[in-house]
Design an enzyme around this catalytic site. Structure first.
Site, PDB file in Angstrom:
ATOM      1  N   SER A   1     -38.672 103.562  83.407  1.00  0.00           N
ATOM      2  CA  SER A   1     -38.702 104.986  82.659  1.00  0.00           C
ATOM      3  C   SER A   1     -39.250 104.584  81.263  1.00  0.00           C
ATOM      4  O   SER A   1     -39.011 103.391  80.858  1.00  0.00           O
ATOM      5  CB  SER A   1     -37.486 105.556  82.736  1.00  0.00           C
TER       6      SER A   1
ATOM      7  N   TYR B   1     -27.989 105.176  82.316  1.00  0.00           N
ATOM      8  CA  TYR B   1     -29.412 105.069  82.889  1.00  0.00           C
ATOM      9  C   TYR B   1     -30.086 104.314  82.154  1.00  0.00           C
ATOM     10  O   TYR B   1     -31.077 103.440  82.371  1.00  0.00           O
ATOM     11  CB  TYR B   1     -29.832 106.731  82.877  1.00  0.00           C
TER      12      TYR B   1
END
Ligand code: NAD
Length: 260
Positions: free
Chosen positions: A142, A155
């Site tokens: 990401s 995350y």
């Protein structure tokens, strides 16, 4: 571009993973799907991909938080296709909360599914790839593998970890014809992001529209979500022979967010 190649795409019952699986099948690869969901819907998707592109499409429902099941997925792909050429570690979950209120169980699940699963699946497929001197490891991290935003401690930690893990195996395996790269997308409108819009609205105390405009796309200079098809095209390229010398990279596709 991928005729006759065989691929596992984790988390491919939805969103980015499904887009990548579809693009691989369109390029002639046989694909092992994986992910959660309704059995009849998954079977419909599997059959439709197989018919549309004339390749073999299989499914294994391994839970990416369970190492034994992940090893079972690798074994079933090898049994079904004879070998595994390409692995896309894409399955991922998110939880948004201030660090002091972040539930330990969510932290553990995010680390297990977004990071440890990639290690376990890589470990399972590398011996075969080494023996055949060909492999493509693609890990979907990401923009949050390269930069941070508030309320996403687990995350961001997992995705930074995935970038580091990928670089390590890339240099370790480079001489065996195996490449390993990380895709670092900005925001893509998938079910995962739809859920986040609601969570972020709660965490920031603002409306869903304000989350999209002022939080998600605030740093994404293009002011538009990345499309699944754009990411899938990048994955096809990285999996192809044309990308033989591309390894140990972390490639942002984020509309100008991270500027790496
Ligand atoms: P999504 O929720 O649409 O899809 C996630 C997939 O992972 C689904 O197929 C789901 O069934 C599967 N999955 C979740 N938990 C699982 C488990 N325990 N075992 C097996 N499969 C499991 O999400 P998405 O947006 O397509 O995300 C895919 C990947 O892309 C994730 O790793 C995510 O972190 C990453 N990513 C997404 C965005 C975005 O904006 N959507 C941005 C950057 C990175």
């Amino acid at each position: 571009m991928l005729e006759g190649k065989t691929a596992i795409v984790t988390g491919s019952t939805s969103g980015i993973g499904l887009g990548i699986a579809r693009a691989f099948a369109a390029q002639g690869a046989h694909v092992m799907l994986n992910g959660l969901g309704q059995a009849d819907e998954i079977e419909f998707t599997r059959g439709a991909l197989q018919r549309e592109f004339g390749v073999r499409v299989a499914f294994h429902g391994a839970d990416m938080s369970r190492p034994d099941e992940i090893r079972g997925l690798a074994a079933q792909a090898e049994a079904a296709f004879g070998r595994v050429d390409i692995v896309v570690n894409n399955a991922g979950i998110q939880h948004v909360a201030p660090v002091e209120a972040f539930p330990q169980a969510k932290w553990d699940a995010i680390l297990a599914i977004n990071l440890t699963a990639a290690f376990v699946l890589t470990q399972a497929v590398v011996p075969g790839m080494k023996a055949r001197r060909f492999g493509r490891l693609l890990n979907v991290a990401s923009a949050h593998g390269l930069t941070a935003s508030p309320f996403k401690s687990a995350y961001v930690a997992a995705k930074h970890g995935l970038v580091g893990f990928t670089r390590c195996v890339a240099v370790e395996l480079a001489e065996f014809g195996i490449t390993a790269n990380t895709l670092c997308p900005g925001y893509v409108k998938t079910p995962l992001v739809d859920r986040q819009i609601a969570d972020q609205a709660r965490a920031h105390g603002i409306s869903p529209e304000a989350v999209v405009r002022d939080v998600m796309l605030a740093h994404q200079a293009r002011k538009a979500f990345v499309r699944v098809e754009e990411l899938a095209a990048l994955a096809v390229f990285l999996a192809s022979d044309a990308a033989a010398s591309m390894t140990a990279t972390a490639i942002p596709m984020d509309g100008g967010w991270t500027q790496h």
